[in-house]
Design an enzyme around this catalytic site. Structure first.
Site, mmCIF file in Angstrom:
data_model
loop_
_atom_site.group_PDB
_atom_site.id
_atom_site.type_symbol
_atom_site.label_atom_id
_atom_site.label_comp_id
_atom_site.label_asym_id
_atom_site.label_seq_id
_atom_site.Cartn_x
_atom_site.Cartn_y
_atom_site.Cartn_z
ATOM 1 N N GLN A 1 39.552 25.946 45.339
ATOM 2 C CA GLN A 1 39.589 26.955 46.404
ATOM 3 C C GLN A 1 39.272 28.348 45.866
ATOM 4 O OE1 GLN A 1 43.069 28.743 47.941
ATOM 5 N NE2 GLN A 1 42.373 28.750 50.056
ATOM 6 N N ASP B 1 40.527 31.193 45.879
ATOM 7 C CA ASP B 1 41.787 31.853 46.246
ATOM 8 C C ASP B 1 41.765 33.372 46.040
ATOM 9 O OD1 ASP B 1 41.685 31.403 43.491
ATOM 10 O OD2 ASP B 1 43.840 31.014 43.297
ATOM 11 N N HIS C 1 35.883 33.163 41.126
ATOM 12 C CA HIS C 1 36.609 33.343 42.396
ATOM 13 C C HIS C 1 38.132 33.242 42.297
ATOM 14 C CE1 HIS C 1 36.100 28.711 43.168
ATOM 15 N NE2 HIS C 1 36.492 28.979 41.948
ATOM 16 N N HIS C 2 38.654 32.903 41.096
ATOM 17 C CA HIS C 2 40.119 32.864 40.950
ATOM 18 C C HIS C 2 40.691 34.200 40.472
ATOM 19 C CE1 HIS C 2 39.827 28.622 41.611
ATOM 20 N NE2 HIS C 2 39.295 28.343 40.444
ATOM 21 N N ALA C 3 39.830 35.201 40.314
ATOM 22 C CA ALA C 3 40.334 36.508 39.865
ATOM 23 C C ALA C 3 40.904 37.293 41.047
ATOM 24 C CB ALA C 3 39.219 37.292 39.192
#
Ligand SMILES: [Zn+2]
Length: 303
Positions: free
Chosen positions: A161, A163, A120-122
């Site tokens: 998070q 992000d 999910h940080h990509a």
């Protein structure tokens, strides 16, 4: 048939000795699920590698081509946190294919669980924090673009998070992003999800579950999604190397029962990805990840 799960041997690729990312965990999760009889081999689905067109539904051609061809510059590669290899490209693209397959299986069976995923940080044009391509975002974007679903809810309970997902869908009404995370943890520059709940460091089970109950059921009924994508990261656990919360195994179990149980009871299809979890003890860590599949398997049996 038991709970549908998604796995591919290519989910694992070698990393340099001592690398802090627990790469072997994906295979160990799979092995434990079969050994413990949580699922049987007839309910294991193998994904295809994600085609470039799928990746580029979210990621820029420049970034996705450069990564796949080993042409990212040194700082972009360092931000990802993995040394480049052909095997890394294959594993990354296969995991994206896996999350898309898991989402399609969830629409068919009501629930399905990947044994990887949750990167999910990509962002569209760069990777970060062990995340290269955003599998949750690609799966969501493809399914809404195909018109198979109208609305998707991403529930991100990884301790960090979500992000990248928040940024990717900031102007896309078809995908609602919910992230409940430790506010004092990576990424230090937060993005704005549709709903963010930032928790203080050190929070334990009871407060955490109270916070989840305060937000999730209402959110589910107000968003009324056609599909839920759930990042069930186990890094909120007290023994996690990178998390800063203090949940127990029992707390994670109850968390997953709330999320999966509510979805199933109300007829919302749900696809899960394993998300983050960091420990030198791969067996213990993998076992922790299987909590989600165990909760899912029990609910699937009762469907
Ligand atoms: Zn995480």
């Amino acid at each position: 048939m038991s709970l549908p799960i998604v796995y591919h041997p290519d989910y694992v690729t070698p990393l340099p000795e001592g690398h802090r990312f627990p790469m072997p965990k994906f295979k160990t999760v799979y092995d434990i699920l079969l050994a413990d009889g949580v699922v049987d081999s007839s309910s294991v689905f193998q994904p295809e590698i994600a085609a470039m067109a799928l990746l580029q539904s979210v990621h820029s051609p420049e970034y996705s081509n450069a990564f796949c061809n080993g042409q990212l510059d040194r700082s972009a590669q360092r931000r990802i946190g993995f040394p480049w290899s052909e095997g890394l490209v294959k594993r990354t693209r296969t995991a994206v294919g896996g999350t898309l397959l898991t989402a399609r299986l969830a629409l068919k069976y009501g629930i399905a669980c990947n044994t990887a995923g949750g990167t999910h940080h990509a962002f569209p044009d760069f990777g970060s924090g062990f995340c290269i391509f955003n599998d949750l975002a690609v799966a969501a974007r493809i399914l809404v673009d195909e018109g198979i679903v109208g609305k998707i809810l991403i529930v991100d309970l990884d301790v960090h998070q979500g992000d990248g997902s928040a940024y990717i869908f900031r102007d896309d009404e078809r995908v609602f992003t919910f992230s409940m995370h430790c506010g004092e943890n990576f990424p230090f520059k937060k993005q704005e999800s549709d709903l963010d709940v930032a928790l203080p460091s050190g929070m334990t089970d009871a407060e955490y579950l109270t916070s989840l109950e305060a937000h999730f059921p209402d959110l589910l009924s107000s968003v009324n999604p056609d599909l839920v994508l759930y990042d069930a990261g186990v890094d909120p656990h007290k023994d996690d190397q990178l998390g800063k919360l203090a949940l127990s195994d029992e707390g994670l179990w109850q968390r997953d029962e709330i999320v999966l149980g509510r979805c199933i009871a109300n007829g919302f299809p749900i696809a899960t990805v394993i998300g983050g979890g960091y420990s030198k003890n791969i067996e213990e860590l993998a076992r922790r990840h299987t909590i989600t599949h165990r909760v899912g398997a029990e609910l699937y049996r009762r469907l």
